[in-house]
Design an enzyme around this catalytic site. Structure first.
Site, PDB file in Angstrom:
ATOM      1  N   TYR A  78      -6.169 -21.985   4.023  1.00  0.00           N
ATOM      2  CA  TYR A  78      -5.150 -23.014   4.255  1.00  0.00           C
ATOM      3  C   TYR A  78      -3.949 -22.455   5.020  1.00  0.00           C
ATOM      4  O   TYR A  78      -3.552 -22.979   6.059  1.00  0.00           O
ATOM      5  CB  TYR A  78      -4.717 -23.578   2.899  1.00  0.00           C
ATOM      6  CG  TYR A  78      -3.630 -24.610   3.018  1.00  0.00           C
ATOM      7  CD1 TYR A  78      -3.943 -25.929   3.317  1.00  0.00           C
ATOM      8  CD2 TYR A  78      -2.294 -24.271   2.829  1.00  0.00           C
ATOM      9  CE1 TYR A  78      -2.937 -26.886   3.435  1.00  0.00           C
ATOM     10  CE2 TYR A  78      -1.296 -25.221   2.943  1.00  0.00           C
ATOM     11  CZ  TYR A  78      -1.619 -26.525   3.239  1.00  0.00           C
ATOM     12  OH  TYR A  78      -0.624 -27.465   3.356  1.00  0.00           O
ATOM     13  N   ASP A 154      15.606 -31.588  -0.074  1.00  0.00           N
ATOM     14  CA  ASP A 154      14.594 -32.533   0.378  1.00  0.00           C
ATOM     15  C   ASP A 154      14.383 -32.381   1.885  1.00  0.00           C
ATOM     16  O   ASP A 154      15.334 -32.482   2.663  1.00  0.00           O
ATOM     17  CB  ASP A 154      15.067 -33.954   0.031  1.00  0.00           C
ATOM     18  CG  ASP A 154      14.065 -35.004   0.454  1.00  0.00           C
ATOM     19  OD1 ASP A 154      12.928 -34.648   0.832  1.00  0.00           O
ATOM     20  OD2 ASP A 154      14.420 -36.196   0.407  1.00  0.00           O
ATOM     21  N   GLY A 155      13.132 -32.179   2.260  1.00  0.00           N
ATOM     22  CA  GLY A 155      12.802 -31.983   3.667  1.00  0.00           C
ATOM     23  C   GLY A 155      13.149 -33.181   4.536  1.00  0.00           C
ATOM     24  O   GLY A 155      13.464 -33.027   5.721  1.00  0.00           O
ATOM     25  N   ASP A 173       4.053 -28.267   5.126  1.00  0.00           N
ATOM     26  CA  ASP A 173       3.124 -27.776   4.102  1.00  0.00           C
ATOM     27  C   ASP A 173       3.462 -28.502   2.810  1.00  0.00           C
ATOM     28  O   ASP A 173       4.135 -27.970   1.942  1.00  0.00           O
ATOM     29  CB  ASP A 173       3.313 -26.263   3.956  1.00  0.00           C
ATOM     30  CG  ASP A 173       2.470 -25.700   2.834  1.00  0.00           C
ATOM     31  OD1 ASP A 173       1.523 -26.372   2.385  1.00  0.00           O
ATOM     32  OD2 ASP A 173       2.770 -24.579   2.387  1.00  0.00           O
ATOM     33  N   SER A 174       3.007 -29.732   2.710  1.00  0.00           N
ATOM     34  CA  SER A 174       3.451 -30.574   1.596  1.00  0.00           C
ATOM     35  C   SER A 174       2.360 -30.712   0.545  1.00  0.00           C
ATOM     36  O   SER A 174       1.203 -30.386   0.771  1.00  0.00           O
ATOM     37  CB  SER A 174       3.792 -31.961   2.127  1.00  0.00           C
ATOM     38  OG  SER A 174       2.618 -32.621   2.527  1.00  0.00           O
ATOM     39  N   ASP A 176       0.541 -33.701  -2.115  1.00  0.00           N
ATOM     40  CA  ASP A 176      -0.029 -35.023  -1.807  1.00  0.00           C
ATOM     41  C   ASP A 176       1.036 -36.125  -1.846  1.00  0.00           C
ATOM     42  O   ASP A 176       2.068 -35.964  -2.492  1.00  0.00           O
ATOM     43  CB  ASP A 176      -1.152 -35.336  -2.814  1.00  0.00           C
ATOM     44  CG  ASP A 176      -2.334 -34.402  -2.636  1.00  0.00           C
ATOM     45  OD1 ASP A 176      -2.698 -34.141  -1.474  1.00  0.00           O
ATOM     46  OD2 ASP A 176      -2.874 -33.928  -3.649  1.00  0.00           O
TER      47      ASP A 176
HETATM   48  N1  SAM Z   1       0.953 -23.733   0.488  1.00  0.00           N
HETATM   49  C1  SAM Z   1       0.133 -24.392  -0.486  1.00  0.00           C
HETATM   50  C2  SAM Z   1      -1.297 -23.946  -0.324  1.00  0.00           C
HETATM   51  O1  SAM Z   1      -1.565 -22.786  -0.126  1.00  0.00           O
HETATM   52  O2  SAM Z   1      -2.210 -24.724  -0.454  1.00  0.00           O
HETATM   53  C3  SAM Z   1       0.229 -25.886  -0.492  1.00  0.00           C
HETATM   54  C4  SAM Z   1       1.229 -26.694  -1.128  1.00  0.00           C
HETATM   55  S1  SAM Z   1       2.932 -26.301  -1.181  1.00  0.00           S
HETATM   56  C5  SAM Z   1       3.102 -25.438  -2.680  1.00  0.00           C
HETATM   57  C6  SAM Z   1       3.660 -27.877  -1.272  1.00  0.00           C
HETATM   58  C7  SAM Z   1       5.167 -27.862  -1.528  1.00  0.00           C
HETATM   59  O3  SAM Z   1       5.805 -29.028  -0.965  1.00  0.00           O
HETATM   60  C8  SAM Z   1       5.518 -27.863  -3.007  1.00  0.00           C
HETATM   61  O4  SAM Z   1       6.112 -26.642  -3.335  1.00  0.00           O
HETATM   62  C9  SAM Z   1       6.486 -29.047  -3.167  1.00  0.00           C
HETATM   63  O5  SAM Z   1       7.540 -28.778  -4.057  1.00  0.00           O
HETATM   64  C10 SAM Z   1       6.978 -29.223  -1.732  1.00  0.00           C
HETATM   65  N2  SAM Z   1       7.547 -30.548  -1.448  1.00  0.00           N
HETATM   66  C11 SAM Z   1       7.102 -31.743  -1.877  1.00  0.00           C
HETATM   67  N3  SAM Z   1       7.898 -32.735  -1.445  1.00  0.00           N
HETATM   68  C12 SAM Z   1       8.876 -32.153  -0.692  1.00  0.00           C
HETATM   69  C13 SAM Z   1       9.992 -32.664   0.035  1.00  0.00           C
HETATM   70  N4  SAM Z   1      10.264 -33.967   0.070  1.00  0.00           N
HETATM   71  N5  SAM Z   1      10.787 -31.770   0.691  1.00  0.00           N
HETATM   72  C14 SAM Z   1      10.506 -30.445   0.662  1.00  0.00           C
HETATM   73  N6  SAM Z   1       9.468 -29.918  -0.018  1.00  0.00           N
HETATM   74  C15 SAM Z   1       8.661 -30.753  -0.694  1.00  0.00           C
END
Ligand code: SAM
Length: 305
Positions: A78, A154-155, A173-174, A176
């Site tokens: 990924y 927040d992104g 990289d979000s 779901d």
């Molecule tokens: N990198 C991972 C992998 O190896 O599969 C995938 C998922 S990564 C941990 C997804 C991140 O997006 C999470 O840490 C989550 O907190 C973050 N996230 C979700 N919504 C967000 C937003 N609105 N703004 C910034 N980050 C967000």
């Protein structure tokens, strides 16, 4: 979203006792399971439930709101693909923004590119960053690069404040689209991304599975076609522990110098790559081009420009 009939393992959803089962309305009627050796962390942040466990066959596993985010064994597929598909498609990327990605794995991959001068990251949940540093040092190593600037927030809001034309590449990289990541799949967000990119800049965003989420993908593709005036493409990779064993990416460019994502212009300097962190495990130029080949049922629905 646990069904009350399910057995639980110290609060961890489990269909088979001693196994973690990934149960979600996003993939009704199926649940991938991993055998749990021990639970290493359980917490609740302002945004989501966070669990880390030691699995029998995939190393340590990070779970957010009941959904597998990464395992030590297959995270390479990924992180390497979501990063090098966009960055190897443009010459000399200098400024890169990562939205989400609080585990640091995408940062680790971006840092392999010596042309990059600035790496900004906006992750909403500090607990993900802290947990990753504690339990996944080979992933969180990405935070150690001096070019990295970490913003907790927040992104969506972060991107709105970015001056026009700032970045060469944005990587989303979000998680779901249920929970804090929902807006990262909506049209206004893609509009902010396009504005933040320079002409001919590129975005790569996590875009779900063709086996499970064709409706979500078609919606993303429609939005991207309206917003990104360069090229719009869907690519995919295998990730054994993601639902249906695969994950897709939306790769788009803004109006400006043409970007042909299928033929990378910035191939990897293997020698330079080997110097940093660890050698690549998954990405290479052949798999880059192959990632854009779609099965017929998806090709028919998504098309490709
Ligand atoms: N990198 C991972 C992998 O190896 O599969 C995938 C998922 S990564 C941990 C997804 C991140 O997006 C999470 O840490 C989550 O907190 C973050 N996230 C979700 N919504 C967000 C937003 N609105 N703004 C910034 N980050 C967000």
């Amino acid at each position: 979203n646990n069904n009350n009939n399910n057995k639980e393992l110290n609060g961890v959803p489990s269909v088979i006792p001693g196994w973690f089962s990934e149960i979600s309305p996003m993939w009704p009627g199926e649940a991938h399971s991993l055998k749990v050796e021990s639970i290493l962390f359980q917490g609740k942040s302002d945004y989501q439930d966070v669990i880390v466990f030691q699995s029998s066959t995939y190393g340590k596993v990070l779970i957010l709101d009941g959904v597998i985010q990464l395992t030590e064994r297959d995270e390479c597929a990924y992180q390497e693909m979501i990063t090098h598909l966009p960055l190897c498609s443009i010459p000399n990327p200098k400024k890169v923004l990562v939205i989400g990605g609080g585990d640091g794995g995408v940062l680790r991959e971006v840092s392999r590119h010596s042309s990059v001068e600035q790496i900004d990251i906006c992750e909403i949940d500090k607990m993900v960053v802290d947990v990753s540093k504690q339990f996944f040092p080979d992933v969180a190593i990405g935070f150690e690069d001096p070019r990295v600037n970490l913003h907790i927030g927040d992104g969506v809001a972060f991107l709105k404040a970015v001056p026009e034309g700032t970045y060469d590449a944005v990587i989303v990289d979000s998680s779901d689209p249920i929970g804090p990541a929902q807006e990262l799949f909506e049209k206004p967000f893609f509009g902010s991304v396009a504005k933040a990119l320079r002409p001919g800049g590129v975005v790569c965003t996590q875009a779900e599975s063709i086996w499970l989420h064709m409706d979500i993908i078609e919606n993303i593709v429609d939005n991207c076609r309206q917003i990104f005036k360069g090229s719009v493409n869907y690519a995919w990779t295998t990730v054994p522990t993601y639902p249906s064993g695969m994950i897709g990416f939306m790769l788009c460019s803004t109006k400006g110098p043409t970007v042909d994502f299928k033929h990378p212009v910035n191939p990897i300097d293997e020698k330079e790559f080997q110097k940093s962190v660890r050698p690549l495990k998954f990405y290479n130029s052949e798999i880059h081009t192959a990632a854009f080949c779609l099965p017929s049922f998806a090709k028919q629905k998504i098309g490709s420009k």
